[in-house]
Design an enzyme around this catalytic site. Structure first.
Site, mmCIF file in Angstrom:
data_model
loop_
_atom_site.group_PDB
_atom_site.id
_atom_site.type_symbol
_atom_site.label_atom_id
_atom_site.label_comp_id
_atom_site.label_asym_id
_atom_site.label_seq_id
_atom_site.Cartn_x
_atom_site.Cartn_y
_atom_site.Cartn_z
ATOM 1 N N GLU A 79 41.405 48.150 35.515
ATOM 2 C CA GLU A 79 41.951 46.915 34.952
ATOM 3 C C GLU A 79 41.194 46.710 33.652
ATOM 4 O O GLU A 79 39.978 46.531 33.649
ATOM 5 C CB GLU A 79 41.739 45.732 35.882
ATOM 6 C CG GLU A 79 42.518 44.527 35.382
ATOM 7 C CD GLU A 79 41.812 43.206 35.621
ATOM 8 O OE1 GLU A 79 42.491 42.184 35.635
ATOM 9 O OE2 GLU A 79 40.581 43.193 35.773
ATOM 10 N N HIS A 119 48.026 39.717 41.411
ATOM 11 C CA HIS A 119 47.527 38.449 41.958
ATOM 12 C C HIS A 119 47.036 37.476 40.880
ATOM 13 O O HIS A 119 46.594 36.385 41.202
ATOM 14 C CB HIS A 119 46.380 38.756 42.928
ATOM 15 C CG HIS A 119 45.222 39.383 42.213
ATOM 16 N ND1 HIS A 119 45.282 40.655 41.670
ATOM 17 C CD2 HIS A 119 43.993 38.913 41.903
ATOM 18 C CE1 HIS A 119 44.143 40.931 41.073
ATOM 19 N NE2 HIS A 119 43.330 39.892 41.195
ATOM 20 N N ASP A 120 47.051 37.898 39.608
ATOM 21 C CA ASP A 120 46.571 37.029 38.526
ATOM 22 C C ASP A 120 47.707 36.466 37.690
ATOM 23 O O ASP A 120 47.456 35.716 36.742
ATOM 24 C CB ASP A 120 45.678 37.821 37.553
ATOM 25 C CG ASP A 120 44.330 38.201 38.152
ATOM 26 O OD1 ASP A 120 43.880 37.519 39.079
ATOM 27 O OD2 ASP A 120 43.739 39.187 37.669
ATOM 28 N N ASP A 167 37.967 46.684 38.575
ATOM 29 C CA ASP A 167 38.104 45.357 37.975
ATOM 30 C C ASP A 167 37.421 45.288 36.603
ATOM 31 O O ASP A 167 36.277 45.734 36.452
ATOM 32 C CB ASP A 167 37.424 44.365 38.934
ATOM 33 C CG ASP A 167 37.739 42.923 38.623
ATOM 34 O OD1 ASP A 167 38.911 42.539 38.724
ATOM 35 O OD2 ASP A 167 36.800 42.163 38.277
ATOM 36 N N ASP A 182 39.445 47.711 45.758
ATOM 37 C CA ASP A 182 39.123 47.038 44.510
ATOM 38 C C ASP A 182 37.624 47.191 44.286
ATOM 39 O O ASP A 182 36.828 46.920 45.192
ATOM 40 C CB ASP A 182 39.482 45.554 44.635
ATOM 41 C CG ASP A 182 40.117 45.018 43.374
ATOM 42 O OD1 ASP A 182 39.501 45.166 42.321
ATOM 43 O OD2 ASP A 182 41.214 44.445 43.468
#
Ligand code: TEU
Length: 541
Positions: free
Chosen positions: A252, A321-322, A199, A97
């Site tokens: 993302e 995970h969000d 991210d 990430d």
């Protein structure tokens, strides 16, 4: 270079919640290593690791205080190297990430910036407040992704934080920032990683710090979403670093539409290889995620179909995970969980693009069973609750919003077996284990040929051997309101995927065909069962 990632199945690990080897209640790298055989048996080709860098954990690692090390909770750089080697031995790749919109406020750059260091001050975005009469207001009206002001006063000036106050935004107008981050990429690529999940990558460049148009959420967004500056940085990173390695990137990308996604991923521009869009994840939300509405398949199908048609290649996913767990949002609450989880899995694995599975999705893990805010750790949930208190929302409404939308729903520890704490840790888990672990866990499902896990293995294996699923064209097929049908076609092989999102049987009307895969072992040629997902192969005509 061959785009191997187009044929890969990617599995996201949220390291805190995956497997704890030393009993401190937090998952770690040795824990991950101990589960690599499991991931191999599932058919995983690539692991995406959520952040494992040193961090004060205000946002569970998405607030990085050192880009070139490993958080002691997770292990050491030597553990990391061992994990890469163990993965390589199993032909599994790792992507990291990359969180470069912001750092932690405990990163040494920010500590120096606060002390007005002549070099580091400008690594971040600072501005004086605005006077309104005698009152001092933040420099502009922008709001943060977690709710509330996007500015915090520190000394004489304010710094910008689009996420929590402990996540100051980097200043991408500063060439030193570019140079430092370029080195970060090289550091991990040289250690053997195969790419990055980037991210909030399309918001890193801010064009101005003017007031934004007032919105229900994210006031100010027109000044930073998908700006040319961000495109340019991505092109430079590709040219200077990424093109020298056999790797891929997935961005993302927030508030992205298909046109923006195409601009980011086009092969001529070479900025990113794929993106995560969010439009389909918004099909059960109004405007912003805190306001839930009923899931409507018609809206969902329309969005998926649009992204499939308008992008040459992209990601497919339903969880990360969000986001709350897919089984707790894309089918009714009383839907039978086992067939429904399999049907959703079949969808993700048979659309055109690279599939991403989130830990626990392959066993049908559900939303956390939290009973109060005290059991929730997520900074976003707490920030939103504080804001809702200010707005005088009653407690019951606040809790309802948080219970169904909190990111912790997907962050509960991985359910390995039916021993204490689901086999995740021998200590006290950092986040409450879901009490359904006794029935939903890897060990129970491994030996059961009808389990969600066995079905995932079956489809992944099928996919690996199917040119149509790997590379074929996609086309939506007209079907009733409760179903989603599409074809995957590569000339020699024509498949139709049928997904029933309802609790009623559905009559099917298809030319001669052969059932290849179904979540109902005794699938019927005339009817689809409630929540059935199947692949059929059309006979050559
Ligand atoms: O998420 C970005 C992002 O858009 C989320 O804040 C999203 O709006 C929200 O989580 C939906 O509930 C990334 C990471 O995935 C997230 O975990 C981080 O908190 C965030 O960036 C900041 O780094």
């Amino acid at each position: 270079m061959k785009k191997w990632w187009k044929e890969s199945v990617v599995y996201q690990i949220y390291p805190r919640s995956f497997c704890d080897s030393d009993g401190d209640g937090v998952g770690d790298i040795p824990g991950i290593i101990s589960k690599l055989d499991y991931l191999k048996s599932l058919g995983v080709d690539v692991i995406w690791l959520s952040p494992v860098y040193p961090s004060p954990n205000d946002d569970n690692g998405y607030d990085i205080s050192d880009y070139k090390d490993i958080h002691p909770d997770f292990g050491t750089l030597a553990d990391f190297d061992r994990m890469v080697a163990e993965c390589r031995a199993r032909d599994i790749k790792i992507i990291m990430d990359l969180v470069i919109n912001h750092t932690s406020d405990e990163h040494k750059w920010f500590k120096l910036a606060k002390q007005n260091d002549p070099i580091y001050r400008d690594y971040y975005i600072w501005k004086k407040g605005k006077l309104k009469g005698k009152k001092e207001l933040p420099p502009n009206n922008w709001t943060s992704f977690f709710g509330g002001d996007a500015w915090k006063k520190e000394g004489e000036e304010y710094y910008l934080h689009l996420f929590s106050t402990k996540q100051p935004d980097l200043n991408w107008n500063n060439e030193n920032v570019y140079r430092e981050i370029k080195e970060v990429l090289a550091f991990w690529l040289d250690r053997g990683v195969a790419g990055f999940r980037c991210d909030v990558i399309n918001i890193i460049f801010k064009t101005s710090l003017e007031d934004g148009k007032k919105h229900l959420a994210l006031t100010g967004k027109e000044h930073y979403v998908s700006k040319e500056g961000a495109h340019e940085i991505l092109r430079r990173l590709r040219k200077d670093i990424l093109s020298k390695y056999d790797c891929f990137t997935v961005g993302e990308t927030v508030l992205v539409n298909t046109q923006m996604a195409r601009d980011l991923c086009s092969s001529e521009r070479g900025e990113l290889d794929m993106v995560f869009g969010f439009e389909h994840m918004e099909s059960d939300q109004i405007g912003y995620k805190w306001f839930k509405r009923k899931f409507r398949l018609s809206r969902f199908k329309k969005v998926i179909d649009k992204w499939q048609r308008e992008l040459e290649w992209n990601t497919n996913y339903l969880e990360n995970h969000d986001q709350p767990r897919s089984i707790s949002r894309f089918v009714p609450r009383d839907a039978p969980k086992i067939p429904a989880a399999k049907m959703l899995g079949l969808m993700v694995l048979s659309l055109r693009g690279t599939p991403f599975i989130y830990e626990g999705e392959e066993i049908g893990m559900t939303n956390g069973d939290f009973e109060s805010l005290d059991e929730i750790m997520d900074v976003e949930s707490h920030t939103i609750d504080k804001l809702a208190v200010k707005l005088h929302f009653p407690k019951s409404i606040r809790w309802k919003m948080i219970k169904y939308t909190s990111r912790d729903n997907a962050r509960t520890p991985m359910q390995w077996n039916n021993s204490e704490n689901a086999g995740f840790t021998s200590g006290t888990p950092w986040l409450k284990v879901n009490s359904n672990y006794k029935s939903i866990n890897v060990e129970n499902q491994s030996g059961d040929k009808n389990s969600v896990l066995s079905f995932y293995k079956q489809i992944i294996n099928y996919r690996k051997n199917s040119p149509a699923l790997l590379r074929g064209d996609y086309k939506m097929i007209k079907s009733s309101a409760n179903t989603f049908f599409f074809s995957r076609d590569c000339g020699t092989e024509k498949l139709i995927i049928m997904l029933n999102f309802s609790d009623s049987r559905v009559k099917i009307n298809m030319p001669p065909n052969e059932i290849q895969v179904s979540n109902f072992p005794l699938a019927d040629k005339v009817f689809l069962q409630p929540y059935e997902g199947r692949i059929i192969k059309l006979a050559k005509q």
